[in-house]
Design a protein around this motif. Structure first.
Motif, PDB file in Angstrom:
ATOM      1  N   LEU A  65      18.439  35.633  53.297  1.00 55.87           N
ATOM      2  CA  LEU A  65      19.667  34.996  52.784  1.00 55.87           C
ATOM      3  C   LEU A  65      19.691  35.042  51.257  1.00 55.87           C
ATOM      4  O   LEU A  65      20.723  35.308  50.641  1.00 55.87           O
ATOM      5  CB  LEU A  65      19.778  33.545  53.276  1.00 55.87           C
ATOM      6  N   ALA A  66      18.538  34.801  50.638  1.00 51.97           N
ATOM      7  CA  ALA A  66      18.486  34.811  49.177  1.00 51.97           C
ATOM      8  C   ALA A  66      18.766  36.219  48.636  1.00 51.97           C
ATOM      9  O   ALA A  66      19.445  36.381  47.616  1.00 51.97           O
ATOM     10  CB  ALA A  66      17.127  34.312  48.690  1.00 51.97           C
ATOM     11  N   GLN A  67      18.251  37.243  49.326  1.00 51.78           N
ATOM     12  CA  GLN A  67      18.520  38.617  48.891  1.00 51.78           C
ATOM     13  C   GLN A  67      20.021  38.916  48.989  1.00 51.78           C
ATOM     14  O   GLN A  67      20.602  39.539  48.096  1.00 51.78           O
ATOM     15  CB  GLN A  67      17.727  39.618  49.746  1.00 51.78           C
ATOM     16  N   SER A  68      20.642  38.433  50.058  1.00 55.28           N
ATOM     17  CA  SER A  68      22.083  38.630  50.237  1.00 55.28           C
ATOM     18  C   SER A  68      22.853  37.929  49.109  1.00 55.28           C
ATOM     19  O   SER A  68      23.826  38.467  48.562  1.00 55.28           O
ATOM     20  CB  SER A  68      22.484  38.086  51.615  1.00 55.28           C
ATOM     21  N   TRP A  69      22.381  36.752  48.738  1.00 56.53           N
ATOM     22  CA  TRP A  69      23.005  35.998  47.623  1.00 56.53           C
ATOM     23  C   TRP A  69      22.868  36.769  46.311  1.00 56.53           C
ATOM     24  O   TRP A  69      23.818  36.903  45.537  1.00 56.53           O
ATOM     25  CB  TRP A  69      22.342  34.612  47.566  1.00 56.53           C
ATOM     26  N   LEU A  70      21.672  37.329  46.070  1.00 58.73           N
ATOM     27  CA  LEU A  70      21.468  38.145  44.859  1.00 58.73           C
ATOM     28  C   LEU A  70      22.362  39.388  44.888  1.00 58.73           C
ATOM     29  O   LEU A  70      22.981  39.742  43.885  1.00 58.73           O
ATOM     30  CB  LEU A  70      19.997  38.572  44.739  1.00 58.73           C
ATOM     31  N   ASP A  71      22.434  40.042  46.058  1.00 55.70           N
ATOM     32  CA  ASP A  71      23.255  41.257  46.201  1.00 55.70           C
ATOM     33  C   ASP A  71      24.717  40.985  45.857  1.00 55.70           C
ATOM     34  O   ASP A  71      25.432  41.882  45.419  1.00 55.70           O
ATOM     35  CB  ASP A  71      23.217  41.778  47.652  1.00 55.70           C
ATOM     36  N   GLN A  72      25.172  39.757  46.091  1.00 58.35           N
ATOM     37  CA  GLN A  72      26.575  39.423  45.826  1.00 58.35           C
ATOM     38  C   GLN A  72      26.759  38.772  44.454  1.00 58.35           C
ATOM     39  O   GLN A  72      27.748  38.086  44.197  1.00 58.35           O
ATOM     40  CB  GLN A  72      27.140  38.535  46.942  1.00 58.35           C
ATOM     41  N   GLY A  73      25.772  38.944  43.567  1.00 55.25           N
ATOM     42  CA  GLY A  73      25.925  38.494  42.194  1.00 55.25           C
ATOM     43  C   GLY A  73      25.526  37.047  41.955  1.00 55.25           C
ATOM     44  O   GLY A  73      25.919  36.456  40.955  1.00 55.25           O
ATOM     45  N   ALA A  74      24.768  36.470  42.879  1.00 56.58           N
ATOM     46  CA  ALA A  74      24.224  35.122  42.702  1.00 56.58           C
ATOM     47  C   ALA A  74      25.275  34.082  42.303  1.00 56.58           C
ATOM     48  O   ALA A  74      25.122  33.395  41.288  1.00 56.58           O
ATOM     49  CB  ALA A  74      23.071  35.149  41.685  1.00 56.58           C
ATOM     50  N   PRO A  75      26.348  33.934  43.063  1.00 54.96           N
ATOM     51  CA  PRO A  75      27.378  32.950  42.707  1.00 54.96           C
ATOM     52  C   PRO A  75      26.816  31.519  42.681  1.00 54.96           C
ATOM     53  O   PRO A  75      26.021  31.162  43.541  1.00 54.96           O
ATOM     54  CB  PRO A  75      28.427  33.089  43.816  1.00 54.96           C
ATOM     55  N   ALA A  76      27.225  30.749  41.695  1.00 52.28           N
ATOM     56  CA  ALA A  76      26.754  29.365  41.589  1.00 52.28           C
ATOM     57  C   ALA A  76      27.927  28.461  41.232  1.00 52.28           C
ATOM     58  O   ALA A  76      28.711  28.826  40.352  1.00 52.28           O
ATOM     59  CB  ALA A  76      25.679  29.268  40.508  1.00 52.28           C
ATOM     60  N   PRO A  77      28.067  27.314  41.898  1.00 53.68           N
ATOM     61  CA  PRO A  77      27.253  26.897  43.041  1.00 53.68           C
ATOM     62  C   PRO A  77      27.706  27.588  44.321  1.00 53.68           C
ATOM     63  O   PRO A  77      28.745  28.221  44.345  1.00 53.68           O
ATOM     64  CB  PRO A  77      27.548  25.395  43.127  1.00 53.68           C
ATOM     65  N   PHE A  78      26.894  27.450  45.371  1.00 55.98           N
ATOM     66  CA  PHE A  78      27.317  27.934  46.693  1.00 55.98           C
ATOM     67  C   PHE A  78      26.870  26.926  47.748  1.00 55.98           C
ATOM     68  O   PHE A  78      25.995  26.098  47.500  1.00 55.98           O
ATOM     69  CB  PHE A  78      26.736  29.321  46.990  1.00 55.98           C
ATOM     70  N   THR A  79      27.538  27.002  48.901  1.00 55.82           N
ATOM     71  CA  THR A  79      27.175  26.119  50.010  1.00 55.82           C
ATOM     72  C   THR A  79      26.106  26.807  50.852  1.00 55.82           C
ATOM     73  O   THR A  79      26.285  27.946  51.274  1.00 55.82           O
ATOM     74  CB  THR A  79      28.405  25.835  50.894  1.00 55.82           C
ATOM     75  N   LEU A  80      24.994  26.115  51.060  1.00 54.86           N
ATOM     76  CA  LEU A  80      23.958  26.581  51.982  1.00 54.86           C
ATOM     77  C   LEU A  80      24.085  25.685  53.206  1.00 54.86           C
ATOM     78  O   LEU A  80      23.889  24.468  53.100  1.00 54.86           O
ATOM     79  CB  LEU A  80      22.582  26.442  51.333  1.00 54.86           C
ATOM     80  N   ALA A  81      24.470  26.265  54.338  1.00 56.31           N
ATOM     81  CA  ALA A  81      24.826  25.396  55.471  1.00 56.31           C
ATOM     82  C   ALA A  81      24.094  25.782  56.735  1.00 56.31           C
ATOM     83  O   ALA A  81      23.743  26.945  56.948  1.00 56.31           O
ATOM     84  CB  ALA A  81      26.328  25.457  55.716  1.00 56.31           C
TER      85      ALA A  81
END
Ligand code: SAH
Length: 350
Positions: A65-81
């Motif tokens: 999941l973290a790699q996917s978040w990095l791949d999409q430009g590390a948007p902040a904040p985001f919901t981790l659900a």
């Protein structure tokens, strides 16, 4: 009064109920529901799930999941659900494994979707450092980038069941005779929702429909398509429902689904085709449904198991249980959801 007495009285007054209505009351009735009144997991519980078998499961999912978040430009904040987080074990492993991913812990806003007060308090203990927000339904998740994992959540949703006849479908019902709950069947009628199943079924075949699954998947996929993110759905089931898969489990053994309502876990196989269709209709991309064993091997579970084996000799058995085709490796499937312009979660492919 027990849930059984209440169901018998209700059926006497208003007639038989659908299997889905029965499952809904058994699982989540506010007074008697199976999940509402207990913690069914772990030692002394009724069943064991992948994150309860080994920390490796959540660690690998966290890193994916973290790699996917990095791949999409590390948007902040985001919901981790997580819907249906059980004891919070999977999320705790995800958060521990991603602690050192730069920016990830600070950007994550943890949201848990849970109906059970008993399990909410267990999650509160496990995840106290991460200040979770609990919501009652997926529709209450914030609008914004969303990374989500659902393990053994969709299998806990009620299903309707239909038996194909020569001219239509009869719905499986729960009726009552002399104060006992018994199985019944409705009249054979056309079912527009099953029109697509006429070509691949024959009279006598059983088909299940989970009425809530597409709506819930749409809540997830709409957010991901619009704002970015990804979801992993992990569950037992297959592509396109066929056959009676509803089962009751108590103390790790199969039980009669009508005996002592509210005291056993009731589940049905997840129809991944229905989930994929709902996600695509909401504008998201969907990966191929992949066996859990294959997914975990691609994420490197063998290396992780070798490392952990130096301190924990039981890890080899857990590795086998999670990945071997004769254990959970094949029965459980993984499907990913992501925005059409983004890449799939590692370990999966479209
Ligand atoms: N994901 C966990 C637990 C699986 S058990 C694990 O892998 O260990 C199913 C979970 O879903 C429980 O937490 C249960 O309380 C929750 N649940 C069941 N029906 C639900 C519903 N309709 N809405 C929200 N949570 C639900």
């Amino acid at each position: 009064m027990s849930l059984r007495d209440r169901l018998v009285a209700r059926i006497r007054a208003a007639g038989p109920i659908t299997l889905a209505e029965y499952m809904r009351d058994c699982l989540t009735d506010p007074d008697f529901g199976y999940y509402v009144t207990r913690d069914p997991l772990g030692r002394g519980g009724d069943f064991v799930t992948a994150p309860e078998i080994s920390q490796m499961f959540g660690e690998l999912i966290g890193l994916a999941l973290a790699q996917s978040w990095l791949d999409q430009g590390a948007p902040a904040p985001f919901t981790l659900a997580e819907p249906g987080p059980g004891r919070g074990t999977l999320m705790a492993d995800i958060l521990r494994a991603t602690r050192r991913v730069p920016g990830f812990p600070d950007a994550a806003r943890l949201h848990l979707v849970e109906v059970s007060p008993a399990l909410r308090s267990s999650q509160a203990q496990t995840l106290s450092e991460h200040a979770p927000t609990w919501v009652d339904s997926l529709s209450a998740l914030p609008d914004g980038p969303l990374w989500l994992v659902a393990n053994e959540f969709f299998d806990a949703l009620p299903v309707r069941q239909f038996v194909r006849g020569h001219t239509g479908w009869s719905e499986r019902l729960v009726a009552e005779t002399d104060g006992e709950l018994v199985q019944g069947f409705g009249a054979e009628v056309a079912q527009p929702a099953l029109a697509g199943r006429l070509e691949d079924t024959k009279p006598g075949d059983v088909v299940e429909l989970c009425p809530e699954a597409p709506t819930l998947m749409a809540e997830i996929a709409t957010r991901i398509a619009r704002h970015g993110g990804a979801a992993l759905v992990i569950d037992y089931g297959g592509w396109r429902s066929l056959g009676d898969t509803v089962q009751a489990v108590r103390a790790h053994k199969r039980a009669d689904i009508l005996a002592d309502p509210g005291s056993a876990d009731l589940t049905a196989h997840v129809d991944f085709e229905a989930l994929a269709r709902a996600a695509r209709a909401a504008g998201a991309a969907v990966t191929r449904m992949t066996p859990q064993g294959v997914f975990l091997e691609r994420l490197g579970i063998t290396d992780r198991a070798r490392m952990l084996a130096q301190v924990d000799p039981k890890v080899a058995a857990a590795h086998r249980r999670l990945t071997h085709p004769e254990e959970m490796g094949n029965l459980f499937k993984v499907m990913g959801i992501h925005p059409p312009e983004a890449s799939p979660v590692p370990g999966l492919a479209t």
